[in-house]
Design an enzyme around this catalytic site. Structure first.
Site, PDB file in Angstrom:
ATOM      1  N   SER A 119       0.794  -1.228   0.000  1.00  0.00           N
ATOM      2  CA  SER A 119       0.000   0.000   0.000  1.00  0.00           C
ATOM      3  C   SER A 119       0.831   1.285   0.000  1.00  0.00           C
ATOM      4  O   SER A 119       0.277   2.373  -0.054  1.00  0.00           O
ATOM      5  CB  SER A 119      -0.955   0.010   1.206  1.00  0.00           C
ATOM      6  OG  SER A 119      -0.240   0.067   2.407  1.00  0.00           O
ATOM      7  N   LYS A 141      -5.489   4.034   9.231  1.00  0.00           N
ATOM      8  CA  LYS A 141      -4.623   4.962   8.491  1.00  0.00           C
ATOM      9  C   LYS A 141      -5.165   6.388   8.521  1.00  0.00           C
ATOM     10  O   LYS A 141      -4.418   7.364   8.691  1.00  0.00           O
ATOM     11  CB  LYS A 141      -4.466   4.472   7.055  1.00  0.00           C
ATOM     12  CG  LYS A 141      -3.652   3.182   6.954  1.00  0.00           C
ATOM     13  CD  LYS A 141      -3.584   2.659   5.535  1.00  0.00           C
ATOM     14  CE  LYS A 141      -2.757   1.378   5.476  1.00  0.00           C
ATOM     15  NZ  LYS A 141      -2.679   0.820   4.122  1.00  0.00           N
TER      16      LYS A 141
END
Length: 810
Positions: free
Chosen positions: A684, A727
């Protein structure tokens, strides 16, 4: 050299006599033997012999159960015998006493008038005495004396007197007739006509029989000692019974009490039959024997298990909601699922037990949530920790054949609960392991399967036990260590880390109050300002849950308690943010803040960890070289591949990015992610790596207020990632104002707290070009290309990806 033995054939003779087959006995010459004659054919043969010279040929039949044996069912060697006495009995049978005369072998047999007549050949042997023969006789005599001493069925004086004969043949026949051996072995001795050969065979047989008798005597002595011990125990047990009877405690009444319990405890049919059979065995055993202890323990376990008893369930949804809200702050999805469960219980008469799996980082309240569910539903609560369990017997128990065997932990916990419908928490299900003793996770498949757990079989109980009414809750920190078949049997509910505002509320509502009580303080002795609690959360803890936060509050409480003891109970302390260093020392964690200014080659990424989200400052620098890509910062294989994919994308877009076609031939690119001791992995960070490289090559700075996350493909497509909530919380905590996410992650915003969504500008992108347009300070001016870039073909379309398999770090 010993003198050789000699025995020679003296004469042979043939005679015709009536023959009578006999059962279970071998008649030897020179021996008197009584028996009863009952068969019609045998009576006729006997009458014929009595009418003549009273001689009859007696031969043993092969099978004693045959009433009318045929000639081939009778041994060919027998004994010519004199009928000494005969007496007719009232029932028609004849009792006779015969004396063996000599051996004979059947030459011809005929059936006359309902009985056998035979032509018998006899052989007489003459034996010459030699030293070797005398030595053999002495050996056999000595062996026979030993045999008689060891045998309990023979009289020593009588037998020794009987064998004191000079003739070798008569001596061997006397010894053979008195041996307690099988019919076959006696018949074998009878068929040896030569006395010397017979003597040799007798020595061999006596050796074997003496050895057998010695073994029997050893065993008998051991059995006798055990019997004496058993008799002593029996005597003492009888005295104990008499004493107990005098005291009014009767063992019989104890057995009756067990019978009554078995009848009234509501066991299943199978369990009741097992218990009744075991009780019968227990009645037959001495009370002090080891086996009776095993049986009694087994019955105690059967009777201790809850077979019908259940907790009266509270199905009031409003009350349950109040309890859940009082015990836990946040966790809205989990609370909704519990309330849905209670609603179904109200509508369905006999619903199946549920199996939930709470997955989340340490300290988010998974175990305490199980206790709250038990309180909200009015059920008993039991907890079993599976961390480090590696033996299948911990789940299923040991078989009763083992010494000290016990049921498995499932059955033990059900006994502890005392009801058939408790809340059963299986803690740390992800930390089980396996070894040569078995795989406990495989044993759990039956426990956690609603289709099978109504007939769970524990090895110790050995009867089916119904677990279908149990509400099973499992907890885990991660899912990937749980075997897939086990995951399939559970409804997985994820508990993500708490946000900073949530931690603040939890501290104010629960943690401060709890630690004040633990330290013996009153509310007026110690108060915290909100700024102080926020500072503790930010600078002294780094976690998704609240365990360390509770420890730090406890640390402050103890220090204040010490002051209260010194200065008096009326002391009042208010802890502010600036006071924390006095209580907790220097700060343990500095805030990972967004950079203060825009920089070239520095991009902000987002990462997921087990304790929540983090931001990653990814640095890229360009040096003169030969096209080498260097990746540092303890990166995993997947993250290194993401860096290579990012560089391949940049090379394929060189013209659009204003770079020369062979720019990479003359430079080396170094990508570094700080905090190099911490392992990092996952795909990611792909768009962040690409952004840092493009910034370094084009000398255009990256905006400091933007954080980003997403996987990159070679064609510049941005693919979805996992851990969106953690996140975004990390970006919010670090002070970023804008977050770039893959468009396919738009659906994940439903889990994001409303205040975080309001304070962050979230931008969704499909391609890397959109990322660069948002992230860089100014637009890139490309150079003209000699030919248009080819359109992507269908074979180049990105593969579908399972976002739930997001690696641990990135």
């Amino acid at each position: 050299m010993p003198t050789p033995m000699f025995s020679g054939r003296e004469k042979t003779d043939t005679r015709t006599l009536p023959m009578m087959p006999i059962r279970d006995v071998v008649i030897f010459p020179h021996m008197m033997t009584p028996f009863v004659v009952g068969r019609e054919s045998s009576i006729r043969a006997l009458e014929d012999a009595l009418a003549g010279d009273k001689k009859i040929f007696l031969a043993t039949q092969h099978d004693a159960s045959v009433d009318e044996p045929k000639p081939n069912e009778i041994y060919q060697v027998g004994t010519i015998s004199n009928i000494v006495q005969s007496l007719k009995l009232p029932d028609g049978n004849i009792k006779v006493l015969v004396e063996g005369v000599e051996r004979g072998k059947v030459q011809k047999i005929s059936n006359e008038e309902g009985y056998f007549r035979v032509s018998v050949k006899t052989v007489s042997y003459r034996t010459v005495s030699t030293p070797s023969l005398e030595q053999l006789v002495q050996k056999v005599t000595s062996l026979f004396e030993q045999y008689v001493k060891l045998s309990q069925s023979l009289n020593y004086e009588t037998m020794i007197a009987a064998v004191k004969v000079e003739e070798t043949g008569k001596f061997t026949d006397t010894v053979a007739a008195n041996l307690n051996v099988s019919i076959e072995e006696k018949q074998e001795l009878l068929e040896i006509f030569d006395p010397v050969d017979r003597l040799t065979r007798l020595a061999d047989i006596l050796d074997v029989e003496i050895e057998k008798l010695n073994v029997d005597r050893t065993i008998q002595g051991r059995v006798k000692r055990q019997m004496e011990r058993a008799q002593r125990e029996y005597y003492l047990n009888e005295k104990i019974k008499a004493i107990q009877k005098e005291l009014g405690r009767n063992e019989k009444s104890e057995i009756d009490e067990l019978k009554k319990k078995i009848e009234t405890f509501g066991m299943t049919k199978d369990a009741r039959e097992k218990a009744e059979a075991e009780l019968k065995r227990l009645e037959m055993m001495p009370p002090m024997s080891a086996e009776s202890t095993v049986s009694r323990n087994y019955l105690d376990w059967l009777l201790a298990m809850p077979w019908k008893k259940k907790s009266k369930e509270i199905r009031d949804i409003r009350r349950a909601e109040q309890i859940l809200e009082a015990d836990h702050y946040g966790l809205e999805k989990i609370k909704e699922r519990i309330l849905e469960f209670l609603a179904v219980r109200q509508l369905v008469k006999n619903p199946r037990g549920s199996i939930l799996c709470f997955v989340g980082p340490p300290g988010v309240g998974k175990t305490s949530l199980g206790r709250s569910i038990a309180r909200a539903t009015g059920r008993k609560f039991v907890r079993l920790s599976l961390g480090g369990v590696r033996d299948e017997a911990e789940i299923r128990g040991h078989r009763r054949t083992y010494i000290g065997a016990l049921p498995g932990q499932i059955i033990q916990m059900m006994k502890k609960a005392g009801t058939i419908n408790p809340i059963f928490l299986l803690d740390e299900v992800d930390k089980m392991s396996m070894d040569f003793r078995g795989d406990p996770s495989a044993a759990l498949l039956e426990v956690l399967d609603p289709e099978q757990n109504h007939m769970f079989m524990d090895h110790y109980l050995d009867v089916e036990y119904d677990l279908s009414k149990v509400f099973f809750i499992t907890t885990a920190n991660v899912v990937h260590t749980i075997p897939q078949p086990l995951q399939d049997r559970m409804e997985i509910l994820r508990l993500s880390g708490y946000t900073e505002p949530e931690k603040l509320e939890i501290a104010k509502r629960f943690l401060v109050k709890k630690q004040l009580e633990a330290a013996g303080l009153k509310p007026e002795n110690l108060t915290f300002t909100d700024d102080a609690l926020v500072s503790v959360i930010r600078h002294y803890t780094r976690e998704a849950g609240v365990r360390n936060l509770e420890r730090e509050i406890a640390n402050i409480s103890r220090k204040v308690a010490r002051k209260v003891v010194k200065e008096g109970r009326g002391l009042q302390v208010t802890v502010r943010a600036e006071d924390l260093q006095e209580y907790l020392g220097v700060i343990k964690f500095r805030d990972t803040k967004a950079e203060e200014k825009n920089e070239v080659g520095l991009a902000t990424g987002l990462a997921w960890t087990e304790v929540g989200g983090e931001i990653l400052n990814i640095e890229a620098t360009i040096m003169q070289g030969k096209g080498k890509l260097l990746l540092t910062g303890k990166l995993g294989d997947v993250m290194q591949e993401s860096g290579q994919a990012a560089l391949s994308y940049v090379r394929s877009r060189a013209a659009r990015l204003g770079l020369g076609a062979d720019f990479y031939r003359h430079v080396d690119i170094h990508i570094h992610i700080p905090e190099g001791s911490i392992p990092k992995d996952g795909p990611s960070a792909g768009i962040t790596l690409a952004t840092a490289v493009v910034s370094a090559l084009t000398k255009i700075a990256v905006r400091r207020d933007i954080a980003m996350t997403g996987e990159i493909t070679l064609r510049g497509k941005v693919l979805p990632i996992g851990g969106v909530k953690e996140k975004l919380l990390a970006a919010h905590r670090a002070g970023n104002q804008t977050v770039i996410l893959p468009r396919d992650n738009e659906k994940d915003l439903t889990d994001i707290p409303a205040n975080v969504q309001q304070e962050l500008a979230i931008r969704f992108v499909d391609t890397m070009d959109e990322v660069l347009e948002l992230a860089l300070e100014r637009k890139i001016v490309g150079v003209a290309t000699l030919e248009a870039e080819p359109e992507p073909t269908s074979a180049m379309q990105p593969a579908e990806r399972d976002v739930d398999r997001e690696p641990l770090t990135n």
